[in-house]
Write a protein that holds these residues in place. Structure first.
Motif, PDB file in Angstrom:
ATOM      1  N   SER A 127     -14.032  -6.972  -2.267  1.00 41.23           N
ATOM      2  CA  SER A 127     -14.409  -8.140  -1.472  1.00 41.23           C
ATOM      3  C   SER A 127     -15.873  -8.027  -1.048  1.00 41.23           C
ATOM      4  O   SER A 127     -16.340  -6.949  -0.668  1.00 41.23           O
ATOM      5  N   PRO A 128     -16.600  -9.128  -1.105  1.00 36.18           N
ATOM      6  CA  PRO A 128     -18.013  -9.082  -0.686  1.00 36.18           C
ATOM      7  C   PRO A 128     -18.198  -8.674   0.770  1.00 36.18           C
ATOM      8  O   PRO A 128     -19.209  -8.081   1.128  1.00 36.18           O
ATOM      9  N   TRP A 129     -17.218  -8.957   1.621  1.00 43.11           N
ATOM     10  CA  TRP A 129     -17.351  -8.622   3.035  1.00 43.11           C
ATOM     11  C   TRP A 129     -17.403  -7.114   3.244  1.00 43.11           C
ATOM     12  O   TRP A 129     -18.141  -6.622   4.097  1.00 43.11           O
ATOM     13  N   MET A 138       0.859  -1.176   0.000  1.00 40.69           N
ATOM     14  CA  MET A 138       0.000   0.000   0.000  1.00 40.69           C
ATOM     15  C   MET A 138       0.903   1.236   0.000  1.00 40.69           C
ATOM     16  O   MET A 138       1.842   1.321   0.781  1.00 40.69           O
ATOM     17  N   SER A 139       0.595   2.183  -0.840  1.00 37.93           N
ATOM     18  CA  SER A 139       1.411   3.382  -0.928  1.00 37.93           C
ATOM     19  C   SER A 139       1.142   4.308   0.262  1.00 37.93           C
ATOM     20  O   SER A 139       0.113   4.203   0.932  1.00 37.93           O
ATOM     21  N   SER A 140       2.079   5.198   0.483  1.00 31.85           N
ATOM     22  CA  SER A 140       1.949   6.119   1.619  1.00 31.85           C
ATOM     23  C   SER A 140       0.736   7.031   1.478  1.00 31.85           C
ATOM     24  O   SER A 140       0.045   7.306   2.458  1.00 31.85           O
ATOM     25  N   ILE A 141       0.468   7.489   0.268  1.00 31.04           N
ATOM     26  CA  ILE A 141      -0.682   8.377   0.071  1.00 31.04           C
ATOM     27  C   ILE A 141      -1.995   7.629   0.312  1.00 31.04           C
ATOM     28  O   ILE A 141      -2.948   8.185   0.851  1.00 31.04           O
ATOM     29  N   HIS A 142      -2.008   6.345  -0.065  1.00 32.00           N
ATOM     30  CA  HIS A 142      -3.208   5.535   0.166  1.00 32.00           C
ATOM     31  C   HIS A 142      -3.430   5.337   1.663  1.00 32.00           C
ATOM     32  O   HIS A 142      -4.569   5.416   2.141  1.00 32.00           O
ATOM     33  N   GLU A 143      -2.355   5.090   2.403  1.00 30.75           N
ATOM     34  CA  GLU A 143      -2.472   4.943   3.853  1.00 30.75           C
ATOM     35  C   GLU A 143      -2.934   6.248   4.496  1.00 30.75           C
ATOM     36  O   GLU A 143      -3.748   6.244   5.422  1.00 30.75           O
ATOM     37  N   LEU A 158      -5.290  -4.845   6.074  1.00 38.21           N
ATOM     38  CA  LEU A 158      -5.084  -6.009   5.216  1.00 38.21           C
ATOM     39  C   LEU A 158      -3.784  -5.878   4.435  1.00 38.21           C
ATOM     40  O   LEU A 158      -3.385  -4.784   4.043  1.00 38.21           O
ATOM     41  N   ALA A 159      -3.132  -7.015   4.200  1.00 36.06           N
ATOM     42  CA  ALA A 159      -1.872  -7.002   3.452  1.00 36.06           C
ATOM     43  C   ALA A 159      -2.103  -6.587   2.001  1.00 36.06           C
ATOM     44  O   ALA A 159      -1.326  -5.819   1.432  1.00 36.06           O
ATOM     45  N   THR A 160      -3.163  -7.090   1.405  1.00 35.04           N
ATOM     46  CA  THR A 160      -3.516  -6.718   0.032  1.00 35.04           C
ATOM     47  C   THR A 160      -4.931  -6.155   0.049  1.00 35.04           C
ATOM     48  O   THR A 160      -5.903  -6.883  -0.123  1.00 35.04           O
TER      49      THR A 160
END
Length: 92
Positions: A62-64, A1-6, A55-57
């Motif tokens: 995801s349906p959840w 995950m990129s820093s901007i996404h985090e 999550l790692a990926t």
């Protein structure tokens, strides 16, 4: 995950939690369950974003994640229905 996404995930979680606390305060001050349902909805959305960030990926397909969002939106719908069906208080 990129820093901007985090960073964006953290901002979303902070926003959801802040809005949830505001609605929780409205519920505490007024006692109207409408605000409690809205607060719970925003807390559920914040928990969903926290789970997604941990999550790692991370994938939102995801349906959840859709089920959790559905729960949050159902809480809002229940709040609106409950508010509209409650007996009206006469104006003082």
């Amino acid at each position: 995950m990129s820093s901007i996404h985090e960073l964006m995930q953290g901002a979303l979680v902070l926003g959801f939690l802040a809005i949830g606390v505001i609605f929780l305060r409205f519920w505490r001050d007024g006692g109207d369950r409408f605000f409690l349902y809205f607060a719970l909805s925003f807390f559920v959305q914040a928990a969903n974003r926290i789970a997604l960030a941990l999550l790692a990926t991370p994938t939102e397909s995801s349906p959840w994640h859709y089920c959790v969002r559905l729960l949050a939106y159902l809480l809002i719908i229940v709040a609106i229905i409950h508010k509209n069906r409650s007996p009206k208080r006469p104006d003082a």
